[in-house]
Design a protein around this motif. Structure first.
Motif, PDB file in Angstrom:
ATOM      1  N   LEU A  59       0.517  -1.214   0.109  1.00 50.18           N
ATOM      2  CA  LEU A  59       0.043  -0.004  -0.077  1.00 50.18           C
ATOM      3  C   LEU A  59       0.965   1.191   0.032  1.00 50.18           C
ATOM      4  O   LEU A  59       1.693   1.280   0.667  1.00 50.18           O
ATOM      5  CB  LEU A  59      -0.715  -0.074   1.115  1.00 50.18           C
ATOM      6  N   THR A  62       0.857   5.860  -0.464  1.00 52.07           N
ATOM      7  CA  THR A  62       0.154   6.849  -0.947  1.00 52.07           C
ATOM      8  C   THR A  62       1.000   8.084  -1.397  1.00 52.07           C
ATOM      9  O   THR A  62       2.211   7.834  -1.538  1.00 52.07           O
ATOM     10  CB  THR A  62      -0.487   7.343   0.330  1.00 52.07           C
ATOM     11  N   VAL A 113      -4.013   6.847  -3.613  1.00 54.14           N
ATOM     12  CA  VAL A 113      -3.704   5.499  -2.843  1.00 54.14           C
ATOM     13  C   VAL A 113      -3.572   4.386  -4.001  1.00 54.14           C
ATOM     14  O   VAL A 113      -4.489   4.187  -4.703  1.00 54.14           O
ATOM     15  CB  VAL A 113      -5.029   5.177  -2.089  1.00 54.14           C
ATOM     16  N   CYS A 155      -2.703   0.221  -4.225  1.00 51.04           N
ATOM     17  CA  CYS A 155      -2.765  -0.988  -3.353  1.00 51.04           C
ATOM     18  C   CYS A 155      -2.361  -2.227  -4.388  1.00 51.04           C
ATOM     19  O   CYS A 155      -3.071  -2.290  -5.456  1.00 51.04           O
ATOM     20  CB  CYS A 155      -4.106  -1.378  -2.842  1.00 51.04           C
ATOM     21  N   LEU A 189     -12.446   1.840   1.068  1.00 57.62           N
ATOM     22  CA  LEU A 189     -12.344   3.425   1.109  1.00 57.62           C
ATOM     23  C   LEU A 189     -13.660   3.977   1.643  1.00 57.62           C
ATOM     24  O   LEU A 189     -13.594   4.723   2.644  1.00 57.62           O
ATOM     25  CB  LEU A 189     -11.765   3.903  -0.063  1.00 57.62           C
ATOM     26  N   GLN A 205      -5.577   1.710  -8.030  1.00 56.14           N
ATOM     27  CA  GLN A 205      -5.538   2.778  -7.575  1.00 56.14           C
ATOM     28  C   GLN A 205      -6.596   4.001  -7.635  1.00 56.14           C
ATOM     29  O   GLN A 205      -7.630   3.463  -8.191  1.00 56.14           O
ATOM     30  CB  GLN A 205      -4.531   3.529  -8.635  1.00 56.14           C
TER      31      GLN A 205
END
Length: 186
Positions: free
Chosen positions: A17, A19, A70, A72, A93, A136
């Motif tokens: 993960l 950011t 974000v 992942c 989310l 994303q």
């Protein structure tokens, strides 16, 4: 795009993960988007706004300092369940948003947008190899519609719920939830 690469370089992990908050505007094309169709190339070139292409699908976006990206990466078992993965990751989310804004009810519309009513707050994208998934999400804090209008064309494909609306009338940011009263959210 470098955020794609960062996650893919850590594909040896079960879950990665990352950011990112952009420091300057950048136009990001989805895998099948074309520069001349989705981006305003002349405006981008004149202002020095970079145009890049991500691995995943979805529409063209402009990322800027009021977006939280974000990414992942994870290993998955089912090959043809992208809609399920979109729903599950988007719901994760949504759960975070609703934990902090319990009076707000977010949803998913289009193929994979996170919305409040008929206003888009988050666009998502997926890239798949056989068993590796890169998800994303571009979370709009303040959508900067001025940048969208300057550097993006009207999308060649739009979700059904957009209904021809301009960027300004279609998107909203999480900051708007602070400025509006709850009765104005929907």
């Amino acid at each position: 795009m470098w955020i794609d690469d960062q996650v893919l370089q850590e594909s040896h992990l079960d879950l990665c993960l990352k950011t990112w908050i952009p420091t300057e505007p950048v136009v990001v094309l989805g895998r099948s988007n074309r520069r001349g169709t989705e981006a305003n190339r002349v405006s981008c070139e004149a202002a020095g706004v970079t145009i890049v292409k991500r691995l995943g699908g979805g529409g063209t976006v402009i990322l800027h300092e009021q977006c939280l990206i974000v990414s992942c990466g994870l290993w998955v078992k089912d090959y043809y369940k992208n809609d399920v993965y979109f729903r599950q990751l988007n719901q994760a989310l949504i759960n975070v948003f609703e934990a902090h804004l319990p009076a707000v009810r977010f949803g998913q519309r289009g193929y994979s947008d996170i919305v409040l009513g008929d206003r888009k707050l988050v666009g998502t994208s997926l890239f798949r190899s056989r068993n590796y998934l890169l998800f994303q999400a571009s979370i709009l804090i303040d959508p900067r519609c001025d940048l969208m209008e300057a550097y993006l064309q009207y999308p060649s494909l739009e979700p059904d719920y957009r209904k021809g609306r301009s960027h300004r009338d279609f998107v909203m940011g999480l900051a708007d939830l602070i400025r509006l009263t709850p009765s104005e959210w929907l």
